[in-house]
Structure formats: C-alpha cells, structure tokens
Design a protein around this motif. Structure first.
Motif, PDB file in Angstrom:
ATOM      1  N   GLN A 351       0.664  -1.231  -0.099  1.00 47.59           N
ATOM      2  CA  GLN A 351       0.131   0.162  -0.032  1.00 47.59           C
ATOM      3  C   GLN A 351       1.017   1.216   0.046  1.00 47.59           C
ATOM      4  OE1 GLN A 351      -2.673  -0.377   3.294  1.00 47.59           O
ATOM      5  NE2 GLN A 351      -4.139  -1.955   2.024  1.00 47.59           N
ATOM      6  N   TRP A 412     -12.291  -2.397   0.815  1.00 49.08           N
ATOM      7  CA  TRP A 412     -12.533  -2.568  -0.564  1.00 49.08           C
ATOM      8  C   TRP A 412     -13.965  -2.563  -1.055  1.00 49.08           C
ATOM      9  CZ3 TRP A 412     -14.406  -7.158  -2.798  1.00 49.08           C
ATOM     10  CH2 TRP A 412     -13.802  -7.352  -4.370  1.00 49.08           C
ATOM     11  N   LYS A 415     -15.764   0.974  -1.083  1.00 49.39           N
ATOM     12  CA  LYS A 415     -15.539   1.667  -2.266  1.00 49.39           C
ATOM     13  C   LYS A 415     -16.236   1.216  -3.586  1.00 49.39           C
ATOM     14  CE  LYS A 415     -12.090   4.257  -1.240  1.00 49.39           C
ATOM     15  NZ  LYS A 415     -11.953   5.826  -1.505  1.00 49.39           N
ATOM     16  N   GLU A 564      -9.863   1.984   2.614  1.00 47.01           N
ATOM     17  CA  GLU A 564      -8.940   1.281   1.680  1.00 47.01           C
ATOM     18  C   GLU A 564      -7.468   1.855   1.288  1.00 47.01           C
ATOM     19  OE1 GLU A 564      -9.232  -1.225  -2.544  1.00 47.01           O
ATOM     20  OE2 GLU A 564      -9.891   0.651  -2.327  1.00 47.01           O
TER      21      GLU A 564
END
Length: 568
Positions: A351, A412, A415, A564
């Motif tokens: 990330q 996730w 989103k 996320e």
C-alpha cells in the motif's frame, strides 16, 4: 487505518490496553484459580466465573448512567482506582480451602466489577465522541477496530504473564505444573481414596511427595495459589501504567470533556458532545434498533466467552499438553507477535507509494522471517507442559493480526458500495461462531466423557474461527451503538451493550453445568444451535435495523470512507 485519526484515540487506546492486560491476566487463570485454591468442581467454579463476568459487563450500565449525570473522565479515573484496590486484595495470598478467603475474594471481585463499570463503557464513549467532528467522522469504524486491536495487544500477553508467575512460584519450591494435580490434591484432602493415583502422578512428573501425601497436597495447592496471586499483582501494576497514560495524554482529548453540571460552551464543545437533535420518533426508532441488537449480542457472548470456561476445561482435560511441528511456536507469544508485525509490514509493502517505506517493509519482513525460524529452531519438539490458559493467547493474536485484513477487505467493499451494514456483519458473525463450534463438535466425536487427549490444533483452529466472528460483531457492534445511540443517551446505550453482554456472560455457566454430564460433542452442538437461531433472528429484523442506521446524520453515514487508501 492509522491516517486521519485524532491523537486522543491513541492515548485512550493505550490506557485501555494496560487495563485490559491486567484484566485478562487475571481472567486467564480465574477458573483454574477457583478450582485449585478452593477445590471447586466445574459446575460451581463455572457459576462463579459466569457470575463475575456478568457483573463486570452489567456494571457499565450503571457506570454509563452515572457518567451521563456526572463526567465520563471522572468515572474513568475513579474506575481505575477502584479496580486497583480489587486486584490488590486478590494479590495478597490467603488460606487455601477457606470460607473466609472465599468471602475476601468475592469482595475483591465486586470492587473489580464496579471499577470496570465506571471505566470500560465510558472510555469507549469518549472514543466515539472524538469522531463527532466532521473531519474525523468517516474514520469511526476504523477507529474502533484500532481501539479493539489495542485491547487485544494487552490481552495477547496476559496468558504468558500469568503462566510465568505460576511457574515462578512452583519452581521456587521444586514443583512443576500438572493440570490434573490440583484436582487430585483437593480430592485427597477431601478424603477420597486416590492416594495411589496422586502418588503415581507426582512420580511421573519428576516430583517427590515423601511419605506425607497430605503435606504435599497442601504445599502444592498453596504454592500454585501463590503463583496465581503473583499474576493478580501484575494487574495492579498495569492499572498504574494505564492511569499515567490517561493523565499525561489529557490534552489530546480535553476538547471532548464536559462537566455535566455545567452547560457546554463554544461551538467546538457543542459539536463534540451534543450531536444532532432528534425527534421523539427518531429517538424511539434508534433505541428499539439497539435493543434488538442487544438481544442477539446476549447469545454471542454466551458462546464466545466459553474461552475461559468450557474451552479451558477442554484444554485441561481433553487436549494433549504437547505440541509438535510448527504448532509449537504458537505457544511462544514473541513468535506470535513477530508474525503479527509481519502482517502489518506486508500490508505496508503493497500500500505504500514511497520507495523508502517499501524498503523498510522488506527489511521488516526479512527480520520477521528470521525471527519465526529462530523461534521454530530453539523451541523443543515436541513442546511439553502446555498449561490450559496458554490457549487464550491465540484469540487476541488473531485479532491483532487480522484487523488490517478485516479493515482492508471492508474498505474495498465500501469503495464498491457493497459493504454490509453493521447489523448484517453481526448476523454473519453469529454464523461464523456456529462454524467454530461445528469444528469443536467434530474434534470431540471420539471423546467419551472428558477423558481424552486430542491435538491442540482443534482448539487453535476454533479460536481462529471465533476471532473471525468477533471481528464481525464486537468492534462493529460498539461502533454501531456509538453511531446510532441518541446523543443524550450515549452513556446509557453503551451501558446497555454491556448489560446485554453481562446476560450472555452469565449464560456461560449453562454449558459448564452440562460439562461432564453429557457427551462433550453435545455441549458444542447446543452452542451451534444457539448461534444459528440468533443469526436467523437478526436477519429477520434486518430492515428495521438498517432503517435506524440510515437515519444517522450525514457526517456519520459512511463510516469506512477512505479506509482502503488508509488501511495501514
């Protein structure tokens, strides 16, 4: 996950970590302590254990009411002091198998429960109040997951601390821990004709009783009980640390503190504490929704808190005290901590956008790999002498290691507008708990009575599945209460959450009453049925619960926004 969080979160979370470390150090050995020191059977000790848990989780209802009228912060500080006195009383060794000692113990437990009532729920309300500001509101669920993770960092080390204190006391007298010895010693002192079994067990474990089995039995129980008292003393020290963290970090959360005797002044104070005005209909809708969730929570905690009851009994009497292969490093808390650090480093590697951050993650992963291999190499194969309370470190380890996985997964989904609502997550959590006890049922099919020796992997795997259930239900449930509770009833509604937990904890005693009276697999089967019925109930009222959630204010409507991107 760590970005866009107020500094007050970390102060309050660390203060709670210290308090929970002490509490779970005590709780890890509480059932064993009752059975060893007072010679109580599983039914009576289970009743006391469940009654104490119920009181611990009921008192926040009163603590929330007091805080609504007085002050959340003053309740927190007072709670720490009262708990300290309770643990201090437990840390002072008293006579074994004595009625007066049992009375003293009950007084200490009452103090601990009252202190927890003032501390626990009110600290969590303060955490929720940090997110009433618009700039932080989108991180509320992530914050409670972080807060929950901090709790479990403390509880992960608790069984190790309790075990170390027990071993310290026993080794000082040339003794070793054997799970069956406390029962055998107490039975012998009660006049049972089990001298041959007691002598054989002593000899098999490298100890010498001499010609006086009565003296040995008294010495063994006294020494083991003293070790447990040492563990309770650790809880006293942890509360001092918690107070220092809370006091020294006061400036980070000072803006949410309001004296209930004085009206809040200033726009910032009003925004932080008052919340939106609700109509009587909206207030009723939210309270009803919370009460319905509380009804399900009762049965979740009934099945989850078997970790200190039937699951500990299963570890003591039905599970092998030996572990081989990779399983054995699971009983080294430092190995578990290394693995958890590796999980976070792995997430950061994927990330992070900066080269330096990625390089640091790679270095950390390499060190973690070395550490895990080192612990594997130096741990005896097989590892012997595993104590029942050591299994309780797996649940907090899983919570710490899986929290970023959980947040990233639900971030996730968020989103993509596919994230389940908090009530739906609670329903899924009940299904996962049912699966966990199906595993225990399968592992227990070959057990007759409670005399067997199955692989430790059955319990380790069950704790993994129960942790998935816990992550779906507990932090999301607390966040749901914080978000949906009417502003003027925040303390009372958070107390209601704990009151429901209290009822569930008292129901923990039911499987303990059945333990040894019905086949072991049937005990787990009963828990499976309870979980499935609870899941069916919450899905049947889902529309009512989600309607209350959608009635939240606009700033609270999307609690996992940007998770996320900020997962680590």
């Amino acid at each position: 996950m760590f970005k866009n969080q107020p500094a007050g979160l970390y102060v309050l979370a660390l203060a709670n970590t210290g308090e929970r470390f002490g509490y779970y150090t005590m709780l890890a050995i509480f059932l064993l302590f009752l059975q060893a020191k007072f010679g109580l059977d599983s039914t009576v000790s289970g009743q006391i254990y469940a009654g104490f848990l119920a009181l611990v989780y009921f008192m926040p209802l009163i603590g929330g009411w007091v805080a609504d009228k007085w002050s959340f912060s003053k309740c927190v500080v007072t709670g720490l002091f009262v708990m300290f006195i309770g643990y201090l009383i437990m840390a002072i060794p008293t006579d074994i198998r004595s009625t007066s000692s049992l009375v003293i113990l009950f007084c200490a437990l009452l103090l601990i429960a009252c202190g927890t009532g003032l501390f626990k729920g009110n600290l969590q309300v303060m955490v929720g109040d940090l997110y009433n500001e618009a700039r932080y509101s989108g991180q509320r669920d992530a914050a409670f997951s972080l807060f929950y993770m901090a709790i479990n960092i403390g509880s992960m080390f608790a069984p190790m601390a309790a075990t170390a204190m027990c071993n310290l006391a026993l080794k000082s007298q040339g003794l070793t821990y054997v799970s069956s010895l406390p029962t055998l010693c107490n039975a012998y002192l009660d006049g049972a004709e089990n001298g041959a079994d007691l002598s054989a067990t002593i000899a098999e474990n490298g100890m010498t009783a001499g010609s006086d089995l009565t003296a040995f039995a008294n010495d063994y129980i006294t020494t083991l009980s003293t070790g447990y008292s040492y563990a309770f003393a650790i809880a006293c020290g942890s509360l001092i640390v918690s107070f220092l963290i809370y006091f020294l970090g006061r400036r980070t959360y000072a803006h949410i503190l309001v004296d209930k005797k004085q009206p809040a002044t200033g726009a910032k104070s009003t925004a932080a504490t008052a919340g939106p005005e609700l109509t009587p209909a909206q207030t009723k809708q939210r309270v009803v929704a919370l009460l319905l969730v509380f009804a399900v929570v009762i049965f979740f905690w009934m099945v989850f808190h078997q970790n200190g009851a039937t699951l500990t009994e299963f570890a003591k009497s039905c599970t092998s005290p030996e572990a081989g292969g990779w399983t054995r490093i699971g009983f080294n808390v430092w190995a578990l901590l290394s693995i958890a650090v590796g999980v976070y480093a792995l997430f950061n590697l994927f990330q992070s956008k900066g080269t330096v951050s990625r390089v640091v993650s790679v270095v950390i992963l390499a060190l973690v790999a070395w550490a895990v291999w080192y612990f594997y190499s130096v741990t005896p194969d097989p590892l012997t002498g595993i104590q029942p309370q050591e299994y309780q470190q797996f649940n907090p380890f899983y919570v710490v290691a899986l929290t970023p996985v959980s947040l990233a997964f639900f971030g996730w989904l968020a989103k993509r507008n596919a994230e389940p609502s908090a009530p739906r997550k609670i329903g899924y959590g009940m299904i996962m708990a049912a699966i966990a006890y199906v595993l225990m049922l399968i592992g227990s099919l070959g057990i007759v009575g409670t005399n067997a020796s199955v692989s430790p992997n059955w319990l380790i795997s069950t704790y993994l599945l129960l942790t998935f259930a816990e992550l779906l239900l507990s932090p999301m449930g607390i966040s749901f209460v914080s978000k949906v509770a009417p502003p003027k009833l925040k303390g009372s509604m958070m107390g209601g959450w704990f009151a429901a937990t209290a009822i569930g904890n008292y129901l923990v005693s039911i499987p303990m009453i059945l333990w040894g009276k019905i086949p072991t697999y049937m005990v787990w089967g009963i828990l499976v049925v309870i979980c499935l019925i609870s899941a069916a109930f919450i899905f049947s009222i889902m529309k009512k619960l989600e309607a209350a959630t959608s009635d939240s204010t606009p700033t609270e409507a999307d609690p996992l926004e940007n998770v996320e991107d900020d997962a680590i």
